[in-house]
Structures are given as C-alpha cells and as structure tokens.
Write a protein that holds these residues in place. Structure first.
Motif, PDB file in Angstrom:
ATOM      1  N   ILE A 231       2.633  15.285  11.028  1.00 47.51           N
ATOM      2  CA  ILE A 231       3.373  15.525   9.793  1.00 47.51           C
ATOM      3  C   ILE A 231       2.457  16.110   8.709  1.00 47.51           C
ATOM      4  N   ARG A 232       1.139  15.966   8.893  1.00 49.92           N
ATOM      5  CA  ARG A 232       0.190  16.614   8.000  1.00 49.92           C
ATOM      6  C   ARG A 232      -0.995  17.125   8.819  1.00 49.92           C
ATOM      7  N   ARG A 233      -1.819  17.950   8.203  1.00 47.68           N
ATOM      8  CA  ARG A 233      -3.017  18.484   8.842  1.00 47.68           C
ATOM      9  C   ARG A 233      -4.111  18.627   7.786  1.00 47.68           C
ATOM     10  N   PRO A 234      -5.374  18.806   8.186  1.00 38.44           N
ATOM     11  CA  PRO A 234      -6.445  18.895   7.187  1.00 38.44           C
ATOM     12  C   PRO A 234      -6.140  19.941   6.117  1.00 38.44           C
ATOM     13  N   GLY A 235      -6.210  19.503   4.878  1.00 39.50           N
ATOM     14  CA  GLY A 235      -5.965  20.389   3.755  1.00 39.50           C
ATOM     15  C   GLY A 235      -4.511  20.588   3.404  1.00 39.50           C
ATOM     16  N   ALA A 236      -3.591  19.973   4.163  1.00 40.97           N
ATOM     17  CA  ALA A 236      -2.152  20.152   3.909  1.00 40.97           C
ATOM     18  C   ALA A 236      -1.454  18.806   4.059  1.00 40.97           C
ATOM     19  N   GLU A 237      -1.215  18.126   2.938  1.00 42.68           N
ATOM     20  CA  GLU A 237      -0.631  16.792   2.965  1.00 42.68           C
ATOM     21  C   GLU A 237       0.853  16.782   3.364  1.00 42.68           C
ATOM     22  N   ASN A 238       1.582  17.860   3.045  1.00 44.56           N
ATOM     23  CA  ASN A 238       3.016  17.950   3.360  1.00 44.56           C
ATOM     24  C   ASN A 238       3.777  16.781   2.731  1.00 44.56           C
ATOM     25  N   PHE A 239       3.579  16.579   1.460  1.00 42.07           N
ATOM     26  CA  PHE A 239       4.179  15.456   0.754  1.00 42.07           C
ATOM     27  C   PHE A 239       5.708  15.454   0.843  1.00 42.07           C
ATOM     28  N   GLY A 240       6.323  16.640   0.888  1.00 41.39           N
ATOM     29  CA  GLY A 240       7.776  16.701   0.943  1.00 41.39           C
ATOM     30  C   GLY A 240       8.341  16.049   2.181  1.00 41.39           C
TER      31      GLY A 240
ATOM     32  N   TYR B 132       0.838  -1.182   0.000  1.00 45.57           N
ATOM     33  CA  TYR B 132       0.000   0.000   0.000  1.00 45.57           C
ATOM     34  C   TYR B 132       0.880   1.241   0.000  1.00 45.57           C
ATOM     35  N   THR B 133       0.339   2.328  -0.519  1.00 40.28           N
ATOM     36  CA  THR B 133       0.960   3.620  -0.271  1.00 40.28           C
ATOM     37  C   THR B 133       0.589   4.030   1.152  1.00 40.28           C
ATOM     38  N   PRO B 134       1.187   5.087   1.686  1.00 36.14           N
ATOM     39  CA  PRO B 134       0.794   5.534   3.032  1.00 36.14           C
ATOM     40  C   PRO B 134      -0.674   5.926   3.141  1.00 36.14           C
ATOM     41  N   TYR B 135      -1.371   6.022   2.016  1.00 38.05           N
ATOM     42  CA  TYR B 135      -2.748   6.490   2.002  1.00 38.05           C
ATOM     43  C   TYR B 135      -3.746   5.357   1.800  1.00 38.05           C
ATOM     44  N   GLY B 136      -3.269   4.132   1.976  1.00 40.81           N
ATOM     45  CA  GLY B 136      -4.148   2.974   1.918  1.00 40.81           C
ATOM     46  C   GLY B 136      -4.600   2.599   0.530  1.00 40.81           C
ATOM     47  N   SER B 137      -3.890   3.057  -0.466  1.00 44.28           N
ATOM     48  CA  SER B 137      -4.282   2.790  -1.861  1.00 44.28           C
ATOM     49  C   SER B 137      -3.125   2.150  -2.615  1.00 44.28           C
ATOM     50  N   GLY B 138      -3.409   1.750  -3.835  1.00 45.10           N
ATOM     51  CA  GLY B 138      -2.345   1.265  -4.697  1.00 45.10           C
ATOM     52  C   GLY B 138      -1.514   2.424  -5.224  1.00 45.10           C
ATOM     53  N   GLN B 139      -0.399   2.105  -5.864  1.00 40.64           N
ATOM     54  CA  GLN B 139       0.474   3.143  -6.384  1.00 40.64           C
ATOM     55  C   GLN B 139      -0.200   3.891  -7.529  1.00 40.64           C
ATOM     56  N   ASP B 140      -0.164   5.223  -7.437  1.00 39.30           N
ATOM     57  CA  ASP B 140      -0.830   6.077  -8.407  1.00 39.30           C
ATOM     58  C   ASP B 140       0.199   6.576  -9.429  1.00 39.30           C
ATOM     59  N   ASP B 141       0.117   6.081 -10.653  1.00 43.26           N
ATOM     60  CA  ASP B 141       1.094   6.405 -11.690  1.00 43.26           C
ATOM     61  C   ASP B 141       1.010   7.842 -12.189  1.00 43.26           C
ATOM     62  N   ARG B 142       0.029   8.586 -11.745  1.00 46.53           N
ATOM     63  CA  ARG B 142      -0.083   9.980 -12.155  1.00 46.53           C
ATOM     64  C   ARG B 142       0.959  10.860 -11.457  1.00 46.53           C
ATOM     65  N   PHE B 143       1.585  10.324 -10.402  1.00 50.22           N
ATOM     66  CA  PHE B 143       2.564  11.097  -9.645  1.00 50.22           C
ATOM     67  C   PHE B 143       3.980  10.663 -10.018  1.00 50.22           C
ATOM     68  N   PRO B 144       4.982  11.539  -9.762  1.00 52.75           N
ATOM     69  CA  PRO B 144       6.374  11.165 -10.039  1.00 52.75           C
ATOM     70  C   PRO B 144       6.781   9.913  -9.269  1.00 52.75           C
ATOM     71  N   ILE B 145       7.844   9.254  -9.730  1.00 55.48           N
ATOM     72  CA  ILE B 145       8.255   7.952  -9.190  1.00 55.48           C
ATOM     73  C   ILE B 145       8.473   7.978  -7.687  1.00 55.48           C
ATOM     74  N   LYS B 146       9.125   8.998  -7.132  1.00 55.10           N
ATOM     75  CA  LYS B 146       9.444   9.023  -5.710  1.00 55.10           C
ATOM     76  C   LYS B 146       8.370   9.678  -4.858  1.00 55.10           C
ATOM     77  N   HIS B 147       7.288  10.130  -5.469  1.00 53.41           N
ATOM     78  CA  HIS B 147       6.209  10.786  -4.738  1.00 53.41           C
ATOM     79  C   HIS B 147       5.530   9.795  -3.792  1.00 53.41           C
ATOM     80  N   PRO B 148       5.128  10.218  -2.563  1.00 56.82           N
ATOM     81  CA  PRO B 148       4.481   9.301  -1.609  1.00 56.82           C
ATOM     82  C   PRO B 148       3.241   8.602  -2.145  1.00 56.82           C
ATOM     83  N   ARG B 149       2.521   9.250  -3.065  1.00 53.38           N
ATOM     84  CA  ARG B 149       1.314   8.625  -3.605  1.00 53.38           C
ATOM     85  C   ARG B 149       1.646   7.487  -4.562  1.00 53.38           C
TER      86      ARG B 149
END
Length: 295
Positions: free
Chosen positions: A198-207, A86-103
């Motif tokens: 590390i995150r808050r509502p409306g702010a994922e803080n992906f970096g 899983y990604t940290p968000y409980g989903s499969g890997q989302d190919d719409r994002f760059p390779i090292k992106h958390p999603r």
C-alpha cells in the motif's frame, strides 16, 4: 529514561540444532538442491511478489508443534503487556495533520511481548531462529544472497502473546519484512489482515491508507494462520493488523532478520512498545538512517 542493563552483559550463546522441529520432508532446508525445497522457495517467492506475503503451511512438523506451544506458553508469563493507542506509524496522534489523516488516527493495540533478552539461550525457538539452514532458506525466499540476525538485543526474537479481548491495530513494521511462526491459535478471532504494497519508499500513499482506516475493504486480505505455519511478510510496506481475540490465546514468534548487518530499533519506538531500552539502542541512534517512510 529507563535503560535495562540486567541482561545486557549475558551473551546469547549459539544454540545447537533446530532442524529437528522442521518438517524436513516438506521443507528440506538442510538440502539446498532438493526439489521439494526448490518448490517451497518458488511458492514463497510467488506469494511475496503477488501478495506481499508467503505462507509456508505446516513448516513445523506435527510432532514438534506441542513442544513449541508449551514453550511459548511458559515464556508468555514474562511478557510485558500494554494497551496503547498508536497511529499506523507507531507514534502518537500528530495534531499538525487534519482530523481524519492517518498520522492523526489512533488505533488500540493490546498485547504482550517477551523480548529476546528474556528468552533462554537454549530455547527451542532460539535454535530455530539462529540455525544457518533456516537463515539461508528465508534468504532464498526473499531472493537475497545473505541475511543477518538483528543486532537489537531485544527485538531479535519476540514472543507476541495475545489474550482474549486483545487486538493489534492497523500499523506498518519498522523492518522491511517480518518472519513469524504461529505456535498457538486463538479459538475464535485473531485473524491476520493486511494490505500488500500500500506504500513504497518515498511514497506514503496516505489516501489509500485513510480509506482502509475508514472501513474500505477493497485492498484488505485476510489470512487464517494455523499452528506450525511460517509466514514471511513485507510489513514495512503493507498496512496490517490482528483482529480482536474473541476466545482463547494467540502466540506468535517473530524472528528478526535483516538484509544488512547491525539492525537495531530506535530508542523512541523501543521505549514506546516495550517500556525499556538497552545501551545498544542508545549507541545506535547516532548512525540511524531513514528510507523516507514514517515508522
């Protein structure tokens, strides 16, 4: 889609008691004005404010620990075991994002879960979970006037069972906070690691999330929970994981409480984690709302 109706019609009766397992000398949760209870509440609030996590050591009295451990060991035979990335968000890997992106970053999760509909109504952990004094105590620790049991017929009470080699990858929880009780500790490994707020509502803080996934440890805290410890944890906002079990078995009971009534997990996440859903999950989809964070 597999809809589980086998246990749906059986109502979960309100259990009796539950206080007999709690160390009421240290945590007199039945006496709201007791100085020792007020001290425990202040300790929990401080931990939640400063660390996003409150550890209430020895919440279960020593004489009751073995009984709870035996119960979750017996229940673990009914666990649904899975091994999935899983990604940290409980989903499969989302190919719409760059390779090292958390999603797009998958992490292996291997463990077993016993859901509430498979736990007997008179089980010890049911008695603790639904005890009004227990609910009021957790509410006080969270500075909220009232808490509600999950309406989710499966997620309300979970026994998480991890055997040798199992791990829970980095993830966020679907609910704002999690209340858990350790009933069996691994002989080696299985430490709880987390990054508070590390995150808050409306702010994922992906970096910052990506930095942790890349191995940066500045934001990571480690908690070595012991059998009988109660943990209140803001898992919706904290990236967290359980390290690999190197030896032995780890059992944790997860109590599902929410600030608002009617909490039910989504069909997609329930199906992905537990391999089945119930009619209640399907009915709740029409009224689901979002806090702007990925699950």
């Amino acid at each position: 889609m597999f809809v589980d109706t086998q246990h749906q019609a059986a109502a979960i009766a309100e259990p009796r008691g539950g206080l007999s397992f709690v160390d009421l000398d240290r945590y007199p949760i039945h006496r709201a004005d007791h100085p020792s209870l007020q001290t425990a509440i202040i300790h929990a609030r401080t931990g939640l404010a400063q660390e996003g996590c409150a550890r209430l050591a020895g919440f279960i009295k020593p004489g009751a620990v073995d009984a709870l451990s035996r119960e979750t060991t017996d229940l673990s035979h009914f666990a649904l075991h899975s091994s999935t990335e899983y990604t940290p968000y409980g989903s499969g890997q989302d190919d719409r994002f760059p390779i090292k992106h958390p999603r797009r970053r998958g992490h292996l999760t291997t463990s077993g879960s016993v859901t509430r509909d498979l736990i007997p109504a008179d089980a010890l952990i049911q008695q603790i979970y639904t005890n009004p004094h227990m609910i009021n105590f957790v509410a006080a620790c969270l500075k909220t006037e009232r808490l509600h049991l999950f309406a989710d017929p499966m997620r309300g009470l979970i026994v998480n069972s991890m055997d040798e080699g199992n791990t829970l990858g980095w993830h966020f929880d679907a609910n704002e906070f999690t209340v858990s009780l350790m009933t069996r500790r691994a002989d080696r490994g299985g430490l709880f690691e987390y990054c508070p707020d590390i995150r808050r509502p409306g702010a994922e803080n992906f970096g910052a999330v990506q930095g942790v996934l890349d191995g940066q440890r500045e934001l990571v805290k480690v908690l070595d929970l012991q059998v009988g410890d109660l943990q209140i944890f803001k898992g919706r906002y904290a990236l967290h994981r359980v390290g690999k079990i190197d030896k032995g078995t780890r059992h944790t009971v997860i109590f599902g409480y929410a600030r608002e009534p009617g909490f039910i997990g989504s069909v997609a996440s329930t199906m992905k984690i537990y391999g089945r859903v119930m009619q209640g999950h399907i009915d709740a989809e029409a009224t689901r709302h979002s806090d702007g964070l990925a699950d």
